[in-house]
Design a protein around this motif. Sequence first.
Motif, PDB file in Angstrom:
ATOM      1  N   ALA A 181      -5.858   1.500   5.035  1.00  0.00           N
ATOM      2  CA  ALA A 181      -5.127   0.283   5.387  1.00  0.00           C
ATOM      3  C   ALA A 181      -6.012  -0.659   6.191  1.00  0.00           C
ATOM      4  O   ALA A 181      -6.062  -1.872   5.947  1.00  0.00           O
ATOM      5  CB  ALA A 181      -3.873   0.653   6.185  1.00  0.00           C
ATOM      6  N   LYS A 182      -6.719  -0.113   7.174  1.00  0.00           N
ATOM      7  CA  LYS A 182      -7.591  -0.938   8.021  1.00  0.00           C
ATOM      8  C   LYS A 182      -8.715  -1.545   7.185  1.00  0.00           C
ATOM      9  O   LYS A 182      -9.098  -2.701   7.371  1.00  0.00           O
ATOM     10  CB  LYS A 182      -8.195  -0.071   9.143  1.00  0.00           C
ATOM     11  CG  LYS A 182      -7.181   0.376  10.179  1.00  0.00           C
ATOM     12  CD  LYS A 182      -6.727  -0.788  11.029  1.00  0.00           C
ATOM     13  CE  LYS A 182      -5.625  -0.353  11.994  1.00  0.00           C
ATOM     14  NZ  LYS A 182      -4.883  -1.487  12.539  1.00  0.00           N
ATOM     15  N   MET A 183      -9.247  -0.760   6.252  1.00  0.00           N
ATOM     16  CA  MET A 183     -10.357  -1.260   5.436  1.00  0.00           C
ATOM     17  C   MET A 183      -9.893  -2.398   4.534  1.00  0.00           C
ATOM     18  O   MET A 183     -10.592  -3.386   4.339  1.00  0.00           O
ATOM     19  CB  MET A 183     -10.961  -0.126   4.595  1.00  0.00           C
ATOM     20  CG  MET A 183     -11.841   0.811   5.410  1.00  0.00           C
ATOM     21  SD  MET A 183     -12.465   2.167   4.454  1.00  0.00           S
ATOM     22  CE  MET A 183     -13.849   1.365   3.657  1.00  0.00           C
ATOM     23  N   LEU A 184      -8.699  -2.253   4.006  1.00  0.00           N
ATOM     24  CA  LEU A 184      -8.162  -3.317   3.149  1.00  0.00           C
ATOM     25  C   LEU A 184      -7.963  -4.603   3.945  1.00  0.00           C
ATOM     26  O   LEU A 184      -8.356  -5.697   3.528  1.00  0.00           O
ATOM     27  CB  LEU A 184      -6.830  -2.871   2.548  1.00  0.00           C
ATOM     28  CG  LEU A 184      -6.897  -2.229   1.159  1.00  0.00           C
ATOM     29  CD1 LEU A 184      -5.514  -1.753   0.746  1.00  0.00           C
ATOM     30  CD2 LEU A 184      -7.437  -3.222   0.129  1.00  0.00           C
ATOM     31  N   GLU A 185      -7.343  -4.431   5.105  1.00  0.00           N
ATOM     32  CA  GLU A 185      -7.114  -5.599   5.991  1.00  0.00           C
ATOM     33  C   GLU A 185      -8.439  -6.255   6.334  1.00  0.00           C
ATOM     34  O   GLU A 185      -8.581  -7.481   6.283  1.00  0.00           O
ATOM     35  CB  GLU A 185      -6.424  -5.141   7.283  1.00  0.00           C
ATOM     36  CG  GLU A 185      -4.924  -4.979   7.137  1.00  0.00           C
ATOM     37  CD  GLU A 185      -4.305  -4.421   8.420  1.00  0.00           C
ATOM     38  OE1 GLU A 185      -3.202  -3.911   8.334  1.00  0.00           O
ATOM     39  OE2 GLU A 185      -4.972  -4.506   9.488  1.00  0.00           O
TER      40      GLU A 185
ATOM     41  N   ARG B  66      -9.686  -9.951   5.473  1.00  0.00           N
ATOM     42  CA  ARG B  66     -10.030 -10.874   6.560  1.00  0.00           C
ATOM     43  C   ARG B  66     -11.448 -11.424   6.341  1.00  0.00           C
ATOM     44  O   ARG B  66     -11.705 -12.601   6.470  1.00  0.00           O
ATOM     45  CB  ARG B  66      -9.938 -10.135   7.897  1.00  0.00           C
ATOM     46  CG  ARG B  66      -9.879 -11.078   9.090  1.00  0.00           C
ATOM     47  CD  ARG B  66      -9.731 -10.303  10.399  1.00  0.00           C
ATOM     48  NE  ARG B  66      -8.504  -9.540  10.443  1.00  0.00           N
ATOM     49  CZ  ARG B  66      -8.434  -8.229  10.609  1.00  0.00           C
ATOM     50  NH1 ARG B  66      -9.533  -7.534  10.747  1.00  0.00           N
ATOM     51  NH2 ARG B  66      -7.282  -7.623  10.632  1.00  0.00           N
ATOM     52  N   GLY B  67     -12.363 -10.548   5.950  1.00  0.00           N
ATOM     53  CA  GLY B  67     -13.748 -10.946   5.702  1.00  0.00           C
ATOM     54  C   GLY B  67     -13.835 -11.952   4.572  1.00  0.00           C
ATOM     55  O   GLY B  67     -14.570 -12.944   4.660  1.00  0.00           O
ATOM     56  N   LEU B  68     -13.054 -11.672   3.549  1.00  0.00           N
ATOM     57  CA  LEU B  68     -13.094 -12.579   2.398  1.00  0.00           C
ATOM     58  C   LEU B  68     -12.564 -13.953   2.776  1.00  0.00           C
ATOM     59  O   LEU B  68     -13.095 -14.993   2.356  1.00  0.00           O
ATOM     60  CB  LEU B  68     -12.266 -12.002   1.251  1.00  0.00           C
ATOM     61  CG  LEU B  68     -12.916 -10.816   0.521  1.00  0.00           C
ATOM     62  CD1 LEU B  68     -11.946 -10.191  -0.469  1.00  0.00           C
ATOM     63  CD2 LEU B  68     -14.188 -11.276  -0.182  1.00  0.00           C
TER      64      LEU B  68
ATOM     65  N   LEU C 169       0.852  -1.191   0.000  1.00  0.00           N
ATOM     66  CA  LEU C 169       0.000   0.000   0.000  1.00  0.00           C
ATOM     67  C   LEU C 169       0.888   1.241   0.000  1.00  0.00           C
ATOM     68  O   LEU C 169       1.596   1.519   0.975  1.00  0.00           O
ATOM     69  CB  LEU C 169      -0.904  -0.008   1.242  1.00  0.00           C
ATOM     70  CG  LEU C 169      -2.007   1.039   1.241  1.00  0.00           C
ATOM     71  CD1 LEU C 169      -3.044   0.745   0.154  1.00  0.00           C
ATOM     72  CD2 LEU C 169      -2.714   1.076   2.589  1.00  0.00           C
ATOM     73  N   LEU C 170       0.863   1.945  -1.104  1.00  0.00           N
ATOM     74  CA  LEU C 170       1.686   3.157  -1.216  1.00  0.00           C
ATOM     75  C   LEU C 170       0.829   4.340  -0.769  1.00  0.00           C
ATOM     76  O   LEU C 170      -0.174   4.652  -1.406  1.00  0.00           O
ATOM     77  CB  LEU C 170       2.140   3.351  -2.661  1.00  0.00           C
ATOM     78  CG  LEU C 170       2.716   2.113  -3.352  1.00  0.00           C
ATOM     79  CD1 LEU C 170       3.046   2.416  -4.804  1.00  0.00           C
ATOM     80  CD2 LEU C 170       3.966   1.627  -2.613  1.00  0.00           C
ATOM     81  N   GLU C 171       1.231   4.932   0.338  1.00  0.00           N
ATOM     82  CA  GLU C 171       0.364   5.946   0.957  1.00  0.00           C
ATOM     83  C   GLU C 171       0.874   7.358   0.749  1.00  0.00           C
ATOM     84  O   GLU C 171       2.080   7.585   0.654  1.00  0.00           O
ATOM     85  CB  GLU C 171       0.295   5.720   2.487  1.00  0.00           C
ATOM     86  CG  GLU C 171      -0.356   4.433   2.878  1.00  0.00           C
ATOM     87  CD  GLU C 171      -0.267   4.223   4.390  1.00  0.00           C
ATOM     88  OE1 GLU C 171       0.541   4.913   5.033  1.00  0.00           O
ATOM     89  OE2 GLU C 171      -1.003   3.369   4.884  1.00  0.00           O
ATOM     90  N   ASP C 172      -0.056   8.246   0.709  1.00  0.00           N
ATOM     91  CA  ASP C 172       0.295   9.672   0.792  1.00  0.00           C
ATOM     92  C   ASP C 172       0.055  10.084   2.240  1.00  0.00           C
ATOM     93  O   ASP C 172      -1.073  10.270   2.671  1.00  0.00           O
ATOM     94  CB  ASP C 172      -0.611  10.481  -0.153  1.00  0.00           C
ATOM     95  CG  ASP C 172      -0.348  11.977  -0.047  1.00  0.00           C
ATOM     96  OD1 ASP C 172       0.575  12.351   0.714  1.00  0.00           O
ATOM     97  OD2 ASP C 172      -1.071  12.749  -0.699  1.00  0.00           O
ATOM     98  N   ARG C 173       1.136  10.203   2.999  1.00  0.00           N
ATOM     99  CA  ARG C 173       0.986  10.455   4.445  1.00  0.00           C
ATOM    100  C   ARG C 173       0.529  11.892   4.758  1.00  0.00           C
ATOM    101  O   ARG C 173       0.414  12.268   5.916  1.00  0.00           O
ATOM    102  CB  ARG C 173       2.309  10.162   5.171  1.00  0.00           C
ATOM    103  CG  ARG C 173       2.658   8.691   5.176  1.00  0.00           C
ATOM    104  CD  ARG C 173       1.821   7.948   6.194  1.00  0.00           C
ATOM    105  NE  ARG C 173       1.988   6.512   6.099  1.00  0.00           N
ATOM    106  CZ  ARG C 173       2.908   5.831   6.757  1.00  0.00           C
ATOM    107  NH1 ARG C 173       3.742   6.452   7.540  1.00  0.00           N
ATOM    108  NH2 ARG C 173       2.987   4.518   6.608  1.00  0.00           N
TER     109      ARG C 173
ATOM    110  N   ILE D 156      -4.935  10.256   8.296  1.00  0.00           N
ATOM    111  CA  ILE D 156      -6.179   9.624   8.763  1.00  0.00           C
ATOM    112  C   ILE D 156      -6.755   8.739   7.663  1.00  0.00           C
ATOM    113  O   ILE D 156      -7.054   7.566   7.867  1.00  0.00           O
ATOM    114  CB  ILE D 156      -7.197  10.691   9.202  1.00  0.00           C
ATOM    115  CG1 ILE D 156      -6.650  11.408  10.429  1.00  0.00           C
ATOM    116  CG2 ILE D 156      -8.547  10.069   9.507  1.00  0.00           C
ATOM    117  CD1 ILE D 156      -7.469  12.584  10.881  1.00  0.00           C
ATOM    118  N   TYR D 157      -6.875   9.302   6.472  1.00  0.00           N
ATOM    119  CA  TYR D 157      -7.437   8.524   5.363  1.00  0.00           C
ATOM    120  C   TYR D 157      -6.540   7.327   5.031  1.00  0.00           C
ATOM    121  O   TYR D 157      -7.028   6.234   4.753  1.00  0.00           O
ATOM    122  CB  TYR D 157      -7.602   9.405   4.121  1.00  0.00           C
ATOM    123  CG  TYR D 157      -8.898  10.175   4.093  1.00  0.00           C
ATOM    124  CD1 TYR D 157      -9.807  10.075   5.138  1.00  0.00           C
ATOM    125  CD2 TYR D 157      -9.221  10.985   3.022  1.00  0.00           C
ATOM    126  CE1 TYR D 157     -10.989  10.780   5.117  1.00  0.00           C
ATOM    127  CE2 TYR D 157     -10.412  11.693   2.991  1.00  0.00           C
ATOM    128  CZ  TYR D 157     -11.291  11.593   4.056  1.00  0.00           C
ATOM    129  OH  TYR D 157     -12.460  12.292   4.037  1.00  0.00           O
TER     130      TYR D 157
END
Lengths: 401, 301
Positions: free
Chosen positions: A147-151, A155-157, A133-137, A141-142
């Motif tokens: 990152a949490k949403m992807l994880e 996990r859900g999948l 995950l390449l982030e724009d720091r 917050i976003y």
Amino acid sequence: MNAALMRSLWLCLRRDWLALVLIFLLPIIFFSVMTAVLEQISDPTSIATVKLGVVDRDHSETTRYIIRHLQAQKGFSVVELSGAALIKNEDQQERARWLRDNHLTAIAVFPVDFAKSQASSGGSTGAGQAIELLEDRANPIYAGILAKMLESTLRGLAQLARVSAALPQSLGVDAGLPGTPAVRVERLDVFGAGFGQGRTISVAYGAAGNAVLFLLFAMAGSGATLLDEEESGILERILVCGVSVRNWLLHKWFFFALVGTAQVTTMFLWGALIYHVELFKGTHFWGFLAMTLATALAAAALGILLAILCRSRTQLAGISTVVILVMSALGGSMFPRFLMSTQLKTAGLFTFNAWALDGYQKVFWYESGLLDLAPQVAVLIGLALTFMAVAVALGRRRAMN
Amino acid sequence: MSDIVKIEHARKRFGPIVALDDLCLELREAECLALVGRNGAGKTSTVRAICGRLRLDSGSIVWQPGDSVSTANCGLVPQEIALYPLLTAVENLEVFGGLNDLRGAALRDRIDWALAWTTLSDRAHEPIKQWSVGMKRRLNIACGVLHSPRLVLLDEPTSNVDPESRQTIWEMLHGLRDSGTSLLLTTHLLHEAEIMSDRIAIIDKGRVIACGTLSDLVRETLGDEHRMILRLAAPLREPLLDGARSPDNMRIDATLHDILEQLPPLLQKIRRAEGKIQSLEVGVPDLEAVFRHLTQSRVDE
């Protein structure tokens, strides 16, 4: 009641258009802006879209599925990027340029053989190859949420895949390509039916918080008129006319409290008109009126006391700003008390903002009757009387020297 | 004339500062008494004590038998312009008239009188914020006398006003005194005290050091002395007269104990020094000379 004294107060207020704007219009504008912001925060669908770039180097069914799943999520705007570009240019500068030029919050890169590694890990989270995950720091917050949403999605999948594998094919759930999620969560709002509706409650809380904050500022400003009258010799003239210091202060207190009540009522009427605050539902109005009168009396008394304690407008401006901001922060006008620690909540009880907001919450959330407001009203009136008693004693001493 | 109020041995300290030090003074009916003194001499403290706004450490304020300090017999015109700036002249008068228990037709009549008295009728309905200092001063006085008090306490009523406005205010106050109202006027303008007052009290360091008519004060302090002001066309090399005030040796301000004895030798001396006289005034000493003599200090206006 001295009619001439009250008339002078009324005429001075009526002529001071800036004071009227500060007392009546500014709180409404601030309240409207705050409500708009809070509504946006409380409504996930209205949060600005997180723009996510995706580079799929695996091109498997699994990654296609994950990408489709992310595209279906509200709040995500998923843009598929050509993997070739990033494959060729994996240096830091190039990645930064990609993020910046495409206005992306982050880029998720699914590595080659991502699906295989997930399958060989047996669905256990974290065992397979990771998504990069390449982030724009610049927006931490976003980026963190992403990152949490992807994880969470992965996990859900993984869990869904395990559940699907155990179910018969006749139920229409494919273990490899899951369709409709099999697990449905039912949410139950205890204070839903029959109680205030969530949206108007948050608005009512915001209105109360802002109202008390602005009430304090307005009362501190009104208190400054005491210093003006002292400095200009008007007080001397009033006292020579046979008005006692106590009477002068009591008239001020009464008038300021009326103005404060009008100010808070204006804000709640605005809330009722625009944001559907249930001001006139059931006993709400009478509870509101009781709380508003008590709060306005306490705020007016505090304004007067602060003015009596100060020797100049500059002193008053400095001291009242600090006192009001600290009281409002601790008392819940700026930040909801239910989000505070126990210690801070306890400390908040030393401010009358907390008592006022508790009272308003009782009125608009818990549908409490007038009698239930007794503790809050009693504390506020008690504080008001204490402030006034001290102010009168100090005022007398000061006026006779 | 009987006394309307008497201050007897008033003492007041503010911490280390002595504001009133055994001050004694009486105000008579229908007279204008000027209280003169330097800044900080105790003038405002005296006014505040009379109108009941200052708790004395000792001493007393004694009103005429049967009277006490009340809105009915005491009006205050503070040193500051004690008016509501956002209100009109009429509204200010209504407020302060109302505070002094004037109501209805009586209040309206007095407001009409006050506007005519101050020549502010044409500006009656304007907010006073933009007014000149002179106009505000006039309204400031009107608000203090609206309820027809027997005694009006005026604390520096012409402070910061132009000469024309000052003249108007003096005329207003003369009219008020002539109608039978007692006035206590504090000022550091000695000329104002001379023009305005029937009696003058000189206050220094919280104590009345002299009180009487101007001629009484001159006689008591300077006897038959005369004041001479001599202006020369060019400065002389050496001083003309011992004890004379002449910072530039061109304008000589001196007190003469015996005109016939002292003036001829002085003129001879100027002739010998080939000096040229521009003007020569000899007259009875004014309040400034008395004040200087008593306080050993010149009061700068």
